[in-house]
Design an enzyme around this catalytic site. Structure first.
Site, PDB file in Angstrom:
ATOM      1  N   THR A 145      -8.010   3.273   8.179  1.00 23.39           N
ATOM      2  CA  THR A 145      -9.236   2.471   8.229  1.00 23.39           C
ATOM      3  C   THR A 145      -9.392   1.867   9.626  1.00 23.39           C
ATOM      4  OG1 THR A 145      -8.733   1.906   5.946  1.00 23.39           O
ATOM      5  CG2 THR A 145     -10.505   0.684   7.009  1.00 23.39           C
ATOM      6  N   GLU A 184     -10.490  -9.853   2.976  1.00 24.54           N
ATOM      7  CA  GLU A 184      -9.248  -9.474   3.662  1.00 24.54           C
ATOM      8  C   GLU A 184      -9.575  -9.330   5.143  1.00 24.54           C
ATOM      9  OE1 GLU A 184      -7.134  -6.024   2.131  1.00 24.54           O
ATOM     10  OE2 GLU A 184      -6.131  -5.735   4.063  1.00 24.54           O
ATOM     11  N   HIS A 196      -5.682   3.628  -1.891  1.00 26.18           N
ATOM     12  CA  HIS A 196      -7.030   3.903  -1.385  1.00 26.18           C
ATOM     13  C   HIS A 196      -7.436   5.287  -1.883  1.00 26.18           C
ATOM     14  CE1 HIS A 196      -9.771   4.122   2.467  1.00 26.18           C
ATOM     15  NE2 HIS A 196     -10.431   4.422   1.357  1.00 26.18           N
ATOM     16  N   HIS A 216       0.873   6.302   1.772  1.00 24.12           N
ATOM     17  CA  HIS A 216       1.698   7.237   2.552  1.00 24.12           C
ATOM     18  C   HIS A 216       2.631   8.069   1.675  1.00 24.12           C
ATOM     19  CE1 HIS A 216       0.125   5.865   6.211  1.00 24.12           C
ATOM     20  NE2 HIS A 216       1.135   5.165   6.699  1.00 24.12           N
ATOM     21  N   ARG A 238      -9.700   7.845  -1.387  1.00 21.20           N
ATOM     22  CA  ARG A 238     -10.699   8.233  -0.382  1.00 21.20           C
ATOM     23  C   ARG A 238     -11.618   9.302  -0.939  1.00 21.20           C
ATOM     24  NH1 ARG A 238      -9.282   6.905   5.205  1.00 21.20           N
ATOM     25  NH2 ARG A 238     -10.982   8.315   5.671  1.00 21.20           N
ATOM     26  N   GLU A 260      -8.510   0.261  -3.059  1.00 20.49           N
ATOM     27  CA  GLU A 260      -9.309   0.280  -1.836  1.00 20.49           C
ATOM     28  C   GLU A 260     -10.308   1.398  -1.959  1.00 20.49           C
ATOM     29  OE1 GLU A 260      -7.462   0.757   1.976  1.00 20.49           O
ATOM     30  OE2 GLU A 260      -6.176  -0.944   1.602  1.00 20.49           O
ATOM     31  N   ASN A 289       0.854  -1.191   0.000  1.00 20.08           N
ATOM     32  CA  ASN A 289       0.000   0.000   0.000  1.00 20.08           C
ATOM     33  C   ASN A 289       0.891   1.241   0.000  1.00 20.08           C
ATOM     34  OD1 ASN A 289      -1.423   2.296   1.097  1.00 20.08           O
ATOM     35  ND2 ASN A 289      -3.092   0.898   1.558  1.00 20.08           N
ATOM     36  N   ARG A 329      -7.577  12.732   0.588  1.00 16.26           N
ATOM     37  CA  ARG A 329      -6.531  13.261   1.475  1.00 16.26           C
ATOM     38  C   ARG A 329      -5.125  12.837   1.052  1.00 16.26           C
ATOM     39  NH1 ARG A 329      -7.379   9.913   7.062  1.00 16.26           N
ATOM     40  NH2 ARG A 329      -9.407  10.909   6.958  1.00 16.26           N
ATOM     41  N   HIS A 371      -3.411  -5.017   7.714  1.00 18.20           N
ATOM     42  CA  HIS A 371      -3.552  -3.846   8.600  1.00 18.20           C
ATOM     43  C   HIS A 371      -2.720  -4.033   9.861  1.00 18.20           C
ATOM     44  CE1 HIS A 371      -5.095  -0.158  10.301  1.00 18.20           C
ATOM     45  NE2 HIS A 371      -5.642   0.080   9.110  1.00 18.20           N
TER      46      HIS A 371
HETATM   47  N1  PXP Z   1      -5.634  -3.257   4.300  1.00 22.15           N
HETATM   48  C1  PXP Z   1      -6.563  -2.277   4.346  1.00 22.15           C
HETATM   49  C2  PXP Z   1      -7.952  -2.622   3.935  1.00 22.15           C
HETATM   50  C3  PXP Z   1      -6.228  -0.973   4.733  1.00 22.15           C
HETATM   51  O1  PXP Z   1      -7.170  -0.026   4.782  1.00 22.15           O
HETATM   52  C4  PXP Z   1      -4.894  -0.688   5.066  1.00 22.15           C
HETATM   53  C5  PXP Z   1      -4.503   0.708   5.447  1.00 22.15           C
HETATM   54  O2  PXP Z   1      -4.650   1.560   4.392  1.00 22.15           O
HETATM   55  C6  PXP Z   1      -3.957  -1.726   4.997  1.00 22.15           C
HETATM   56  C7  PXP Z   1      -4.354  -3.013   4.636  1.00 22.15           C
HETATM   57  C8  PXP Z   1      -2.522  -1.516   5.324  1.00 22.15           C
HETATM   58  O3  PXP Z   1      -2.414  -1.231   6.680  1.00 22.15           O
HETATM   59  P1  PXP Z   1      -1.008  -0.742   7.252  1.00 22.15           P
HETATM   60  O4  PXP Z   1      -0.732   0.594   6.608  1.00 22.15           O
HETATM   61  O5  PXP Z   1      -1.248  -0.656   8.717  1.00 22.15           O
HETATM   62  O6  PXP Z   1       0.009  -1.757   6.861  1.00 22.15           O
END
Ligand code: PXP
Length: 241
Positions: free
Chosen positions: A101, A151, A43, A10, A45, A70, A7, A49, A191
């Site tokens: 999330t 997931e 994602h 960031h 959103r 996402e 992901n 953001r 996550h």
């Molecule tokens: N899976 C989902 C559905 C998420 O919303 C996120 C965060 O954006 C992640 C995985 C990844 O989480 P983390 O950034 O804590 O690794």
């Protein structure tokens, strides 16, 4: 081999801090792929953001691995997904004030709407995943509405302290994962996973993909994204050896 979805939200968060052009999530996707990412996740959103519309368009054209979008199950973003046609979408709950999330999607309470949406996504050749808590009722609802993958939310496991509580959260994931597989869906998890806690999750029976963002991007600040992804791939490989 358990797959790694990286992901890169960031990266866009840092760019948006100056509303400029760098760092570019499209470059980040290339670096992540070179480090061994099996999927790229962003994602989009509703409040935009971090990831912007331009990002998903360019990523869709340029990523060499499947793109996982996402998204919240809302009309505007559903329309974008249907035009974009990523390999898969992961439905998440979205609240304006949240930092990330929080909690899984409540599939049970929105079955009619989610079933219609899944049908539209399938019509566009998009696989549908739901980000859900490790709760068998949610898994069954995900199957009932026609989702292809689930997931499981590993946040409660990642935040658990004390051996007993960690074990309890792990067992919940294992049982919900078993039900996902019994019902013929693909078992993903994510996550809050990091280099230290990923091993026990990667070792869950038949888990297919792990979706990780924060830990990899944090590590990338010191060693670069390509190397940070490679280290995570290694951590996953070592756990299942
Ligand atoms: N899976 C989902 C559905 C998420 O919303 C996120 C965060 O954006 C992640 C995985 C990844 O989480 P983390 O950034 O804590 O690794």
């Amino acid at each position: 081999m358990v797959k790694l979805g990286v992901n890169i939200d960031h990266i866009a968060t840092v760019r948006q801090a100056r509303q400029g052009r760098e760092p570019d999530p499209v470059w980040a996707a290339v670096e992540a792929e070179l480090g061994g990412a099996d999927l790229i996740t962003v994602h989009l959103r509703e409040d935009r953001r971090h990831i912007q519309d331009r990002d998903v368009t360019v990523l869709r054209q340029t990523t060499g691995v499947p793109l996982n979008l996402e998204m919240a199950a809302v009309r505007e973003i559903i329309g974008i997904a249907l035009k974009l046609k990523p390999a898969m979408v992961t439905l998440v709950p979205e609240k304006r004030a949240e930092v990330t999330t929080e909690g899984g999607l409540d599939v049970c309470s929105r079955q009619t709407m989610l079933a219609e949406m899944a049908k539209k996504m399938h019509g566009a050749g998009i696989r549908v995943s739901a980000f859900i808590d490790a709760d068998v009722r949610q898994v069954e609802a995900a199957k009932a509405v026609g989702f292809d993958l689930c997931e499981l939310h590993t946040g409660p496991y990642a935040l658990a302290t004390g051996a007993g509580f960690v074990q309890l959260q792990h067992e919940r994931l294992r049982l919900a994962g078993e039900e996902i597989l019994n019902l013929g869906m693909q078992f993903n998890a994510g996550h809050g996973l990091n280099y230290r806690n990923v091993g026990a999750i990667a070792a869950l029976p038949h888990v297919n993909e792990l979706h990780i963002g924060h830990a990899i991007v944090s590590r990338a600040l010191f060693i670069g994204l390509r190397a940070a992804v490679r280290e995570m791939k290694l951590a996953i490989a070592e756990s299942v050896r």
